[in-house]
Write a protein that holds these residues in place. Structure first.
Motif, PDB file in Angstrom:
ATOM      1  N   LEU A   1      -0.427  -6.410   4.762  1.00 12.42           N
ATOM      2  CA  LEU A   1      -0.539  -4.979   4.502  1.00 12.42           C
ATOM      3  C   LEU A   1       0.145  -4.214   5.623  1.00 12.42           C
ATOM      4  N   HIS A   2       0.466  -2.956   5.336  1.00  9.19           N
ATOM      5  CA  HIS A   2       1.120  -2.123   6.344  1.00  9.19           C
ATOM      6  C   HIS A   2       0.072  -1.412   7.176  1.00  9.19           C
ATOM      7  N   GLU A   3       0.064  -1.695   8.458  1.00 10.49           N
ATOM      8  CA  GLU A   3      -0.851  -1.031   9.381  1.00 10.49           C
ATOM      9  C   GLU A   3      -0.192  -1.019  10.756  1.00 10.49           C
ATOM     10  N   LYS A   4      -0.096   0.141  11.352  1.00  9.24           N
ATOM     11  CA  LYS A   4       0.605   0.298  12.621  1.00  9.24           C
ATOM     12  C   LYS A   4       0.060  -0.649  13.687  1.00  9.24           C
TER      13      LYS A   4
ATOM     14  N   GLY B   1      -8.112   6.018  -2.183  1.00  5.04           N
ATOM     15  CA  GLY B   1      -8.238   4.800  -1.403  1.00  5.04           C
ATOM     16  C   GLY B   1      -9.387   3.932  -1.871  1.00  5.04           C
ATOM     17  N   SER B   2      -9.662   2.900  -1.085  1.00  9.66           N
ATOM     18  CA  SER B   2     -10.645   1.897  -1.476  1.00  9.66           C
ATOM     19  C   SER B   2     -12.046   2.198  -0.983  1.00  9.66           C
TER      20      SER B   2
ATOM     21  N   ASP C   1      -1.377   1.447   0.860  1.00 11.72           N
ATOM     22  CA  ASP C   1      -2.490   1.287  -0.076  1.00 11.72           C
ATOM     23  C   ASP C   1      -2.383   2.317  -1.199  1.00 11.72           C
ATOM     24  N   VAL C   2      -2.377   1.852  -2.432  1.00 14.46           N
ATOM     25  CA  VAL C   2      -2.315   2.760  -3.589  1.00 14.46           C
ATOM     26  C   VAL C   2      -3.582   2.702  -4.426  1.00 14.46           C
TER      27      VAL C   2
ATOM     28  N   ASP D   1       6.310  -1.112  -3.400  1.00 17.40           N
ATOM     29  CA  ASP D   1       6.014  -2.398  -4.042  1.00 17.40           C
ATOM     30  C   ASP D   1       4.616  -2.385  -4.661  1.00 17.40           C
ATOM     31  N   ASN D   2       3.644  -1.870  -3.906  1.00 18.18           N
ATOM     32  CA  ASN D   2       2.279  -1.806  -4.438  1.00 18.18           C
ATOM     33  C   ASN D   2       2.185  -0.837  -5.612  1.00 18.18           C
TER      34      ASN D   2
END
Length: 442
Positions: free
Chosen positions: A46-49, A259-260, A329-330, A358-359
């Protein structure tokens, strides 16, 4: 210390990487073999800084490794963090605890006496007590504690390494001592630790999310009133936020939360309160949820009105697919929901996002996606700003005006400079703001 992190989704991956970085030996466990292989190679799923660097450092140092075996986890350590998902049940608003229960059932028979199982998943109050009763049968001598996470997507690494507070719900001095040892660097840096029972720890998490969701929905309700009254919700929010009793954080009018976490957590909180006979105490959360969902419909309605009452035959450029900036996150993304609704009414939608394409494509394959902003807006009759990425605030309005058919934009996040866009020839509109205050003509 040796520990395992069970569940390598968003929370688990960040927790495992951060715990390894402060010196612990960590084994991450997940049933997804492909995810485990990626993590073992030091690649975040996942993308997270900052997360990729943290993962690679831990793996290279040998302090962080991954497995698909809970039996191996029980042999590796006596301290286990459970970070599996608790989504909304398909048949109700309640939380689906099947993944938490599955971990307990599979891990329990392998646990050694003295093991501590620490929940980090967001769960209905009473879950820890129920798990404790089950573990008493499966693993006599094992204990349960709860240590909720308070991570913000896009800032999760920093939130883990430099938290504002730590909450530990425990049933013994030994469990408290173990968790204090886990977080020793944070405690030595002055982070306060709130030690309580497991029920209170579970409630701290859901109550915090419910309060923040309420702030967001409150200011969005005020945006509706401002639209009706011809007032400016952005000025209203700034003036309200200047009051130290209220505060400016989460008082940002716009498209609402997704979000989740927030959507499913407030629904599960209300459902659990009903089960406990305290449903009236949190009945307002149903309206918080309705206001939030209504923001998506209001945005679609406003966009349709700007195009004369119909999307059919019109091109719409969409800026944003992720539910918030800094994330790919989608899940329950307001931006993606609006884009899909516009296309369902006949609009030709083209979506850009710096990280989430992509997501988004996996969730909404029928939408068209663009790798750059000009391509997303090419020939557009309307541009919708739906996720507040810094890349969108940095857009040159004059340059973008050269690629659209009609320089008309709806800022559903209320964070673009309306006067700059108006000066560049755009008709600029925003939720809860009259045209005169956004730099555009009526």
């Amino acid at each position: 210390m040796r520990m395992t992190v069970i569940g390598t989704g968003y929370v688990g991956t960040v927790h495992a990487a951060c715990m390894a970085d402060i010196g612990h030996e960590v084994l991450g466990v997940d049933i997804d073999a492909d995810r485990i292989a990626s993590l073992a190679a030091g690649r975040a799923p996942l993308h997270e800084k900052g997360l990729d660097a943290l993962l690679a450092r831990g793996v290279e140092a040998g302090r962080l490794r991954f497995s698909t075996s809970l039996a191996e986890a029980a042999a590796f350590a006596n301290l286990h963090f459970v970070c599996v998902g608790t989504p909304q049940r398909p048949d109700s608003a309640a939380a689906d605890l099947r993944y938490v229960d599955a971990v307990v059932e599979e891990l329990g028979p392998h646990l050694r006496p003295g093991s501590l199982v620490v929940g980090k998943s967001t769960v209905p109050v009473g879950t820890a007590a129920r798990i404790g009763r089950r573990l008493a049968d499966l693993a006599p001598g094992a204990e349960v504690a709860w240590n909720p996470e308070f991570l913000r997507e896009g800032r999760a690494v920093d939130d883990t390494m430099h938290p504002e507070r730590l909450v530990v719900g425990v049933g013994s001095e030994r469990a408290e001592a173990l968790l204090r040892a886990v977080y020793r660097p944070m405690r030595e840096a002055g982070v306060p630790v709130y030690t309580t029972d497991t029920a209170t720890a579970e409630l701290v998490k859901v109550a915090s999310n419910a309060f923040l969701a309420t702030k967001i929905s409150f200011v969005n309700a005020m945006a509706e009133v401002c639209d009706a009254a011809g007032a400016d919700v952005t000025v209203l929010a700034r003036a309200m936020g200047a009051d130290s009793r209220i505060g400016a954080q989460f008082l940002d009018p716009g498209l609402g939360f997704g979000g989740s976490c927030f959507p499913k957590d407030i629904r599960a909180f209300a459902a659990r309160a009903e089960e406990l006979g305290a449903g009236e105490a949190v009945a307002f959360l149903h309206e918080v949820d309705r206001i939030n969902t209504r923001q998506r419909r209001r945005t679609v309605d406003r966009a349709r009105a700007l195009l004369g009452g119909a999307f059919e035959g019109r091109r719409i450029g969409v800026l944003g697919a992720a539910f918030k900036p800094g994330s790919d996150d989608v899940r329950d993304s307001p931006a993606l929901a609006v884009a899909a609704a516009v296309q369902a009414e006949g609009g030709a939608v083209r979506v850009h996002d710096p990280q989430a394409l992509d997501n988004a494509r996996a969730v909404c394959p029928d939408l068209t996606y663009a790798l750059d902003i000009p391509k997303a807006c090419e020939g557009a009759d309307l541009v919708l700003h739906l996720t507040q990425w810094p890349e969108y605030r940095a857009i040159d309005p004059a340059a973008l005006a050269g690629v659209v058919r009609t320089p008309l934009i709806l800022d559903a996040r209320n964070c673009l400079d309306g006067r700059a866009w108006g000066a560049a020839g755009w008709a600029f509109r925003a939720l809860g703001r009259p045209a005169r205050s956004t730099g555009g003509a009526s």
